[in-house]
Structures are given as C-alpha cells and as structure tokens.
Write a protein that holds these residues in place. Structure first.
Motif, short mmCIF file in Angstrom:
data_model
loop_
_atom_site.label_atom_id
_atom_site.label_comp_id
_atom_site.label_asym_id
_atom_site.label_seq_id
_atom_site.Cartn_x
_atom_site.Cartn_y
_atom_site.Cartn_z
N ILE A 13 0.84 -1.20 0.00
CA ILE A 13 0.00 0.00 0.00
C ILE A 13 0.88 1.25 0.00
CG2 ILE A 13 -1.64 1.34 1.40
CD1 ILE A 13 -2.85 -1.42 2.24
N LEU A 14 1.93 1.24 0.81
CA LEU A 14 2.84 2.39 0.84
C LEU A 14 3.55 2.56 -0.50
CD1 LEU A 14 4.05 4.70 2.44
CD2 LEU A 14 5.68 3.10 3.43
N ILE A 15 3.96 1.47 -1.12
CA ILE A 15 4.61 1.55 -2.44
C ILE A 15 3.65 2.12 -3.47
CG2 ILE A 15 5.49 0.13 -4.36
CD1 ILE A 15 6.85 -1.62 -2.15
N LEU A 16 2.39 1.68 -3.45
CA LEU A 16 1.40 2.23 -4.39
C LEU A 16 1.20 3.73 -4.17
CD1 LEU A 16 -1.24 -0.64 -4.47
CD2 LEU A 16 0.32 0.05 -6.31
N ALA A 17 1.15 4.15 -2.91
CA ALA A 17 1.01 5.58 -2.61
C ALA A 17 2.22 6.35 -3.12
CB ALA A 17 0.83 5.80 -1.11
N LEU A 18 3.43 5.80 -2.95
CA LEU A 18 4.65 6.46 -3.42
C LEU A 18 4.68 6.54 -4.95
CD1 LEU A 18 7.28 4.92 -0.98
CD2 LEU A 18 6.46 7.30 -1.03
N LEU A 19 4.25 5.48 -5.61
CA LEU A 19 4.19 5.51 -7.08
C LEU A 19 3.20 6.56 -7.57
CD1 LEU A 19 4.36 1.69 -7.91
CD2 LEU A 19 6.12 3.42 -8.37
N TYR A 20 2.07 6.65 -6.89
CA TYR A 20 1.06 7.65 -7.25
C TYR A 20 1.60 9.07 -7.04
CZ TYR A 20 -3.42 10.05 -7.53
OH TYR A 20 -4.43 10.90 -7.87
N LEU A 21 2.25 9.29 -5.91
CA LEU A 21 2.85 10.60 -5.65
C LEU A 21 3.93 10.94 -6.67
CD1 LEU A 21 3.01 10.54 -1.76
CD2 LEU A 21 1.73 12.17 -3.16
N ALA A 22 4.75 9.96 -7.04
CA ALA A 22 5.79 10.19 -8.04
C ALA A 22 5.16 10.60 -9.37
CB ALA A 22 6.65 8.94 -8.22
N TYR A 23 4.10 9.92 -9.75
CA TYR A 23 3.41 10.24 -11.00
C TYR A 23 2.84 11.66 -10.96
CZ TYR A 23 -0.13 10.22 -14.64
OH TYR A 23 -0.91 10.56 -15.71
N ILE A 35 -2.44 13.83 0.35
CA ILE A 35 -1.81 12.51 0.43
C ILE A 35 -0.62 12.53 1.38
CG2 ILE A 35 -0.69 10.67 -0.90
CD1 ILE A 35 -2.28 11.71 -3.34
N THR A 36 0.20 13.57 1.33
CA THR A 36 1.41 13.57 2.16
C THR A 36 1.09 13.70 3.65
OG1 THR A 36 1.72 15.94 1.75
CG2 THR A 36 2.95 14.40 0.35
N PHE A 37 0.15 14.58 4.02
CA PHE A 37 -0.19 14.73 5.44
C PHE A 37 -0.73 13.42 6.04
CE2 PHE A 37 -0.69 19.60 5.21
CZ PHE A 37 0.59 19.79 5.68
N PRO A 38 -1.70 12.76 5.37
CA PRO A 38 -2.16 11.48 5.93
C PRO A 38 -1.05 10.44 6.04
CG PRO A 38 -3.76 12.29 4.36
CD PRO A 38 -2.55 13.19 4.26
N LEU A 39 -0.11 10.43 5.09
CA LEU A 39 1.00 9.47 5.18
C LEU A 39 1.86 9.73 6.41
CD1 LEU A 39 2.34 8.94 1.54
CD2 LEU A 39 1.23 7.28 3.03
N ILE A 40 2.07 11.00 6.74
CA ILE A 40 2.84 11.33 7.94
C ILE A 40 2.10 10.83 9.18
CG2 ILE A 40 3.71 13.21 9.40
CD1 ILE A 40 4.03 14.87 6.76
N ILE A 41 0.82 11.18 9.27
CA ILE A 41 0.01 10.78 10.44
C ILE A 41 -0.10 9.27 10.53
CG2 ILE A 41 -2.28 10.98 11.51
CD1 ILE A 41 -0.71 13.62 11.46
N LEU A 42 -0.43 8.61 9.41
CA LEU A 42 -0.58 7.15 9.42
C LEU A 42 0.73 6.44 9.73
CD1 LEU A 42 -3.02 6.66 6.41
CD2 LEU A 42 -3.52 6.38 8.85
N GLY A 43 1.85 6.98 9.25
CA GLY A 43 3.15 6.38 9.57
C GLY A 43 3.43 6.41 11.06
#
Length: 166
Positions: A13-23, A35-43
């Motif tokens: 799931i994290l890899i998919l999120a990173l690929l989406y952000l890269a795109y 996307i970035t704020f929730p990733l910080i909080i969820l991490g």
C-alpha cells in the motif's frame, strides 16, 4: 493472518502511494497535502499502535520531524542566497512521511539514493529539455524511488554499497 503477509500488504500500500505521488509530481510539479499529510500521520500511528511496526514510535516521530526539517532548512538557506525557493515543501512533506514510516535511521539512505537517482534523472532531464538549466525539476519521484528501495531492501546502503566505498 500471518504477520509476514500483513507487513507485505502494508508495504505494498505504501509503495502504491509512493508511485502515485511520483506520477503526480512528475506531471504537475506538486505533491498534494491530501496525500502527504495522511501518510505522515498514518506512519506515526502505525508505528505507535501496530505490533508489525516498521520502526519504533519515537524513531517515527523523530524521522518525520528531521525529514521535514532537513529539507526546510536546506530550502531556507538556498532562499537566503538566491532569493527564491530551491526545493518544494511538498518534497519536505514526502520525506517527513517516509521518516514517519521508516524511522529517522532511514533518512540518510533515503537522501543518498534520492540524490543519486535525482542526479541521473537531472542529467537526462537536461538532455531531454535541451540544457535549459533554469527549468524546474521534480525531486518527489526520486524520493519515492528511494522510499521504495528502502522498503524493499532496507539494508542496501549500509551492507552492500558503503563497504565497497570504504
């Protein structure tokens, strides 16, 4: 469910999120806060609450803080010298998210991998755009690549690359 399967689901799931952000960053030169704020909080929450954590809770908090703070400080210094931004704060938020997920110990490897791949990508970018050096260049895709490499091969830099350089 088997913990090994669960951790691979989380990593996927994290890899998919990173690929989406890269795109997104490659196409728009923006990394959305949605996307970035929730990733910080969820991490941070994942590493705090889960037994399957990727790092300790304190390392996740320090990683998020140092990840953002290091790129913010770098940009602030560049802004003092050149009177313009040198790196987007979306990149800082993405590094904070990676620090929250992987811990502060992963930050040097992440930055090294992102910088090397970014340099290679930058040379290709300059050649593709006929050497227009003042044109903006997205760094987020290279942070994402570094995050994926660090997720899949967490000891790549310390065990395989550094001993050969020393």
């Amino acid at each position: 469910m088997d913990p090994k399967i669960s951790i691979w689901i989380i990593k996927s799931i994290l890899i998919l999120a990173l690929l989406y952000l890269a795109y997104i960053d490659w196409r728009t030169f923006r990394l959305p806060n949605a996307i970035t704020f929730p990733l910080i909080i969820l991490g941070i929450i994942f590493n705090w609450a889960s037994e399957l954590r990727l790092t300790s809770p304190s390392s996740a908090i320090i990683g998020a803080t140092l990840g953002y703070g290091s790129l913010w400080t770098l940009n602030a210094g560049y802004r003092l010298l050149k009177h313009r931004n040198g790196i987007g704060m979306g990149d800082a938020k993405l590094l904070a998210a990676l620090g929250a997920c992987l811990g502060w110990g992963a930050l040097p490897s992440l930055l090294l991998i992102a910088s090397i791949t970014g340099l290679l990508g930058g040379f290709a970018w300059l050649k593709w755009n006929r050497h227009q050096i003042h044109q903006a260049f997205p760094f987020g895709p290279f942070l994402a690549i570094a995050g994926i490499i660090e997720l899949l091969w967490p000891q790549l830099i310390p065990t395989l690359i550094l001993p050969r350089l020393i």
